[in-house]
Each structure stands twice: as structure tokens, then as C-alpha cells.
Design a protein around this motif. Structure first.
Motif, short mmCIF file in Angstrom:
data_model
loop_
_atom_site.label_atom_id
_atom_site.label_comp_id
_atom_site.label_asym_id
_atom_site.label_seq_id
_atom_site.Cartn_x
_atom_site.Cartn_y
_atom_site.Cartn_z
N ARG A 21 -11.11 -51.78 -34.17
CA ARG A 21 -9.96 -51.28 -34.92
C ARG A 21 -8.69 -51.76 -34.24
O ARG A 21 -8.59 -51.76 -33.01
N LEU A 22 -7.73 -52.19 -35.04
CA LEU A 22 -6.50 -52.72 -34.46
C LEU A 22 -5.45 -52.82 -35.54
O LEU A 22 -5.73 -52.60 -36.72
N ARG A 23 -4.25 -53.17 -35.14
CA ARG A 23 -3.19 -53.40 -36.13
C ARG A 23 -2.79 -54.86 -36.06
O ARG A 23 -2.78 -55.46 -34.99
N PRO A 24 -2.45 -55.43 -37.22
CA PRO A 24 -1.95 -56.80 -37.20
C PRO A 24 -0.69 -56.87 -36.34
O PRO A 24 0.05 -55.90 -36.23
N VAL A 25 -0.47 -58.02 -35.70
CA VAL A 25 0.73 -58.19 -34.87
C VAL A 25 1.88 -58.64 -35.78
O VAL A 25 1.79 -59.70 -36.40
N PRO A 26 2.95 -57.84 -35.89
CA PRO A 26 4.03 -58.19 -36.81
C PRO A 26 4.66 -59.55 -36.48
O PRO A 26 4.61 -60.00 -35.34
N VAL A 27 5.24 -60.16 -37.49
CA VAL A 27 5.91 -61.45 -37.31
C VAL A 27 7.41 -61.29 -37.54
O VAL A 27 7.87 -60.26 -38.02
N ARG A 28 8.17 -62.34 -37.24
CA ARG A 28 9.63 -62.26 -37.24
C ARG A 28 10.21 -62.10 -38.65
O ARG A 28 10.97 -61.17 -38.92
N ALA A 29 9.84 -63.03 -39.56
CA ALA A 29 10.51 -63.05 -40.86
C ALA A 29 9.55 -63.42 -41.98
O ALA A 29 9.46 -64.58 -42.36
N PRO A 30 8.82 -62.44 -42.51
CA PRO A 30 7.87 -62.74 -43.58
C PRO A 30 8.58 -63.26 -44.84
O PRO A 30 9.62 -62.71 -45.21
N ALA A 31 8.04 -64.30 -45.45
CA ALA A 31 8.60 -64.80 -46.71
C ALA A 31 7.47 -65.30 -47.60
O ALA A 31 6.57 -66.00 -47.15
#
Ligand code: AMP
Ligand code: MG
Length: 494
Positions: A21-31
Motif C-alpha cells: 500500500r502506498l500513495r503516488p508521488v505527486p508531480v510539479r505541474a500535471p497537464a
């Protein structure tokens, strides 16, 4: 707001040792790159909600939709024949499952969403190129009628990933009937975890082969069913000139859908020994080896299932014999599906003794002269079509079949009972005018990665939505590469 998704998860309720179980690692600027509206509709997901900024944030893992239970799945696998006891989603996360309009359960899976416990040395990210390639090819495969994982959405991350050079990063929101691989079974078998194996088999049977849940020996019913789907799948790949490129056991789904569009490619000129993948040095996964390799993978699945073969020695022995018979039957199952498919491609609805020779002489000629695989069969379709306006694709074919062969083929068609119009319609369905040609994929990736121009990608995806339709405005998508456009090698892109 995060787009509402009607999650109905099942894999995340299996024992904890099946995943992390884990969380995705957020990114800077999703588009957003693209949203697959019809697929969203089919899955019961509001496409308008995906199209906004929140959709991009969902795809990159920056926002978790309500009901998601993100996990990285654990699996093992044979890669190029070598067993690797611990693979797992190293750059992917299963968000959860949704049940589509027709009642079929589907995984929503982020590919390129960051580090997981299974990343080993990797960064868990994906460059833009492989995401575009998978989007283009998986959706084209679907339009061509091949069972496959799908692409619901793609988004850029606003970050660079470092490969040989820094490249723009992206994430694919992939959809699959499940991500259970031959390698998932191999994981539990290699750990001697018989209980885990049994739980996995029950889950896979209920999900993909419910008609076999009550079989006397479920493991053997499962093996047989997986083999049947795989034999049909490989034949269908080959009948369209598709080379998967990396048929490791972790890239073979037990549901029988195509997965992993890393180094895949379609034949232009027909060459049965063709290999595109840069990592396939010895041609293990060449066009013509795909059936023997699928059989090899099926044998790996059989070995993984042995612990479920029976309660005592005699029972285990009996089941092992059945398993061997299933593996031995695979080549003929595949050959039959392939022969039948070739007859369809030639416009034949009946079966005559000379048909196989007729087909193999055509293939032989195509091979010797380097004729384009797709255009040759589409040319025959044109010839079988009564309205001359539809003959346009033939103009693109540089090396047509010989007159002598065409004469024999026409004589054979004359003995076939079907009405010519019906025949031509059927031929068009199995002989597409358009395939995702390597040079067009490459051009779309180059424009996107080098110039930030996504227009060629969108044009290609749009064109491939209807691969059977042809008019001269689509000639640039249908024609084979010029010598300077030819793609010699494809890369996994990891
Ligand atoms: P794939 O090419 O996605 O089928 O990956 C094969 C194996 O390599 C899997 O175990 C992946 O998790 C791992 N892998 C590939 N690329 C990466 C990456 N960029 N970061 C982490 N693991 C990766
Ligand atoms: Mg893979």
C-alpha cells in the motif's frame, strides 16, 4: 474537485503480501495530454470531469479520488528466460477497480507514477515518449479488434526524467481487465506460498473464467482456458503483423489481453524473423517465435500451479499429465487459429486442401520481395471489391502479388460460395488500411518530446480509431516508411 469514480475494488482486499500500500508521488505541474471519452463513458466515468485540471491531477497521482485504494502489485517473472523472483510494479500503481457498463471489472492503473517498494534502481517515472507510444498502440489494437489493455488518459508531469538525456515526464492512466500476470503466480510458487497461490487462483478464476470455478481441478481448467485465449491472441497479433517484443512472463496477462507496449512494433515489409526490440539480442521474441514463446510461458504457468494439482501423489501425477497435454496442444491450437485467420484475410469462407499452400506461397513471395504486409492484404481486399472508387490503397503497394498467384487466388474465390459484397466487407474488417506504423509513432514522439507539439500524436490516434476506413486523405497514414524514415530499433523506454 477530484473526478468521482465508482470504485469497486477487489484486489486490495486480498492478503497484504499480494501488494504494497502506498500513495503516488505527486508531480510539479500535471497537464492533460488526452482523454479517451468513449472509454470513460464505457467505464461509467464522467468524461467532462476527466477533461479538466482535476483529471490531470488524478492521472499523475497528485489527487486521489475517493474510493481509491492505491497499491503496487507484487509479481515475479521470467525475463528472457531468466527467473527474477521479485519484480512488482516498480513504476505503476493500481488505483482500484470499476465495473463497466457491460458488467466487466476493470483496473485503473497509473503507469509512471513514481517510486514504489518494487522500483529497485529505477525512478518510477516514465518519459513522455513511451506514454504516447502505449496510448497510440493500445488504442489502435483495440480498434483492430485485439484484446488489450486500454488508455483512458495521459498527462505530462511538468518534470523532467533523466535517461540518456533529460526528457519530459508523463503518466498513463491505463485500463485493464486485470493486471494478473503469469509472473504473479510465479511469485507465490517460488515462495512456496501455497495458500497465496490458491487465493490468487480463486480470484483469477472468479474474475476471468467464472465458468470454471467449480471445475474438478480448478488449476487445470484455468491452465487450459489461459492457453486457449493465448493461442488465439498470438495468432491475431501475427495476422496483423504485430511483434510484441518483450514476451516475458510478467508481460503475459492471464485474462488473455495484450499488455506492455514497450518495444512493440508492426511489420512494414513482411519478414518472419523480424525483431525490433533493442534488448532482444538473440531474436527470442521475433515475429515468428511468438507462438513457441507463448507455449513456453504457458509451461511456466503450469509449473507455478503444480502445488494445486492434487491432494496425493496419484492425483498430482494425473493432473501433471493433463497439464502436459495442454502445453503440447498449444502449437496446433495456435496454428489452427492462424490458418483460419489467413483464410479470412484471403476472403475464403470455406476450407479447401490447397488453401494453406496458396497462403504460404503469397507469404513466401512477400518475404522474398519485401512486400508490405498490411498493404498486400488490403490490396487483395481492393481487388475483391466491386466498386472501383475503393481501390485507392492498392496504389500505395510497391510489390503486388504475381499475376500467376492472383490468377490462382481468383479461381479459388470463384469456388467460394459467398457473395462478393459480403466477402469484401469481411475482408475489409480483417485487412485494415491503417496500422500504427513505427515511423508515424516515432514522428509523433519526436514532435512531442523535441518541440512540445502534440498535434501529430492526436492526428495519429484519431486516424487509428477507424483503421479499416480508407480514402486518399488518409494516404500518409497508410503508406509504408521511405528508406530514410524506417525505424530499425525500438526501446523499452524505461
Ligand atoms: P516494464 O518495462 O514496465 O514491464 O518493467 C519491467 C520491470 O522493471 C518491472 O519490475 C518494473 O517495475 C521495472 N521498471 C521499469 N522501469 C522502471 C522505472 N523507471 N522505475 C522503476 N522500476 C522500473
Ligand atoms: Mg512489463
Amino acid at each position: 474537485m477530484t473526478p468521482p469514480i465508482p470504485f469497486d475494488n477487489s484486489y486490495a482486499s486480498l492478503p497484504e503480501r499480494f501488494y504494497a500500500r502506498l500513495r503516488p508521488v505527486p508531480v510539479r505541474a500535471p497537464a492533460t495530454i488526452r482523454v479517451n471519452g468513449p472509454l470513460a463513458d464505457y467505464l461509467g466515468i464522467d468524461r467532462a470531469a476527466l477533461e479538466g485540471d482535476d483529471g490531470a491531477a488524478l492521472t499523475t497521482g497528485n489527487r486521489l479520488p475517493e474510493g481509491a485504494e492505491p497499491i503496487a502489485m507484487a509479481y515475479a517473472g521470467h525475463q528472457f528466460g531468466q527467473f527474477n523472483p521479485q519484480l512488482g510494479d516498480g513504476r505503476a500503481i493500481l488505483l482500484g477497480e470499476v465495473v463497466a457498463r457491460d458488467g466487466v471489472r476493470h483496473d485503473l492503473h497509473l503507469k509512471g507514477s513514481g517510486i514504489t517498494p518494487y522500483s529497485r534502481g529505477g525512478d518510477g517515472r516514465s518519459p513522455l515518449g513511451p506514454v504516447l507510444r502505449e496510448y497510440i498502440v493500445s488504442e489502435a489494437m483495440h480498434a483492430l479488434g485485439i484484446p488489450t489493455t486500454r488508455s483512458l488518459m495521459a498527462a505530462t508531469t511538468g518534470e523532467r526524467v533523466l535517461r540518456e538525456t533529460p526528457l519530459p515526464g508523463a503518466v498513463l492512466l491505463r485500463v485493464a481487465r486485470s493486471h494478473i500476470r503469469v509472473g504473479t503466480f510465479e511469485l507465490f510458487a517460488s515462495r512456496g506460498d501455497v495458500e497465496g497461490l490458491r487465493i490468487l487462483l480463486d480470484h483469477a478464476l472468479a474474475r476471468h473464467y467464472p465458468e470454471h470455478v467449480d471445475a474438478p481441478v480448478p488449476a487445470i481448467a484455468f491452465l487450459r482456458a489461459v492457453g486457449e485465449r493465448q493461442a488465439a491472441l498470438i495468432a491475431r497479433w501475427q495476422l496483423l503483423g504485430f511483434i510484441h517484443g518483450v514476451m516475458n512472463t510478467d508481460n503475459m496477462l492471464v485474462c488473455g489481453d495484450t499488455i506492455d507496449y514497450g518495444p512493440c512494433a508492426f511489420l512494414d515489409a513482411y519478414d518472419p524473423a523480424k525483431v525490433f526490440s533493442s534488448i532482444d539480442q538473440f531474436g527470442r521474441y521475433a515475429y515468428r517465435n511468438q507462438a513457441p514463446i507463448a507455449r513456453w510461458n504457458l509451461a511456466a504457468l503450469a509449473r507455478a500451479l503444480i502445488a494445486l494439482f492434487g491432494e496425493d501423489e496419484p492425483a498430482i501425477e494425473r493432473t501433471a499429465e493433463q497439464a502436459q497435454a495442454i502445453i503440447d496442444a498449444f502449437p496446433e491450437q495456435h496454428a489452427q487459429a492462424h490458418r483460419k485467420g489467413l483464410r479470412h484475410k484471403l476472403g475464403l469462407s470455406t476450407d479447401e486442401d490447397g488453401d494453406e499452400a496458396l497462403a504460404s506461397e503469397l507469404l513466401q513471395h512477400m518475404h522474398e520481395r519485401g512486400a508490405d504486409f498490411t498493404l498486400t492484404f488490403r490490396h487483395l481486399t481492393d481487388l475483391a471489391t466491386e466498386t472501383p472508387a475503393q481501390h485507392a490503397v492498392s496504389a500505395l503497394l510497391a510489390v503486388p502479388p504475381t499475376d500467376a498467384w492472383l490468377e490462382r487466388w481468383r479461381a479459388r474465390l470463384a469456388r467460394d460460395p459467398r457473395h462478393p459484397t459480403e466477402r469484401a466487407d469481411d475482408m475489409r474488417a480483417v485487412n485494415p488500411a491503417l496500422i500504427p506504423r513505427n515511423h508515424r509513432i516515432e514522428a509523433a514522439i519526436r514532435a512531442a518530446e523535441d518541440q512540445g507539439d502534440l498535434a501529430p500524436f492526436h492526428q495519429l490516434v484519431d486516424a487509428l480509431e477507424d483503421p479499416s476506413r480508407y480514402d486518399p486523405s488518409r494516404a500518409s497514414f497508410a503508406r509504408p516508411p521511405r528508406p530514410e524514415e524506417r525505424v530499425a530499433r525500438t526501446f523499452c523506454g524505461t
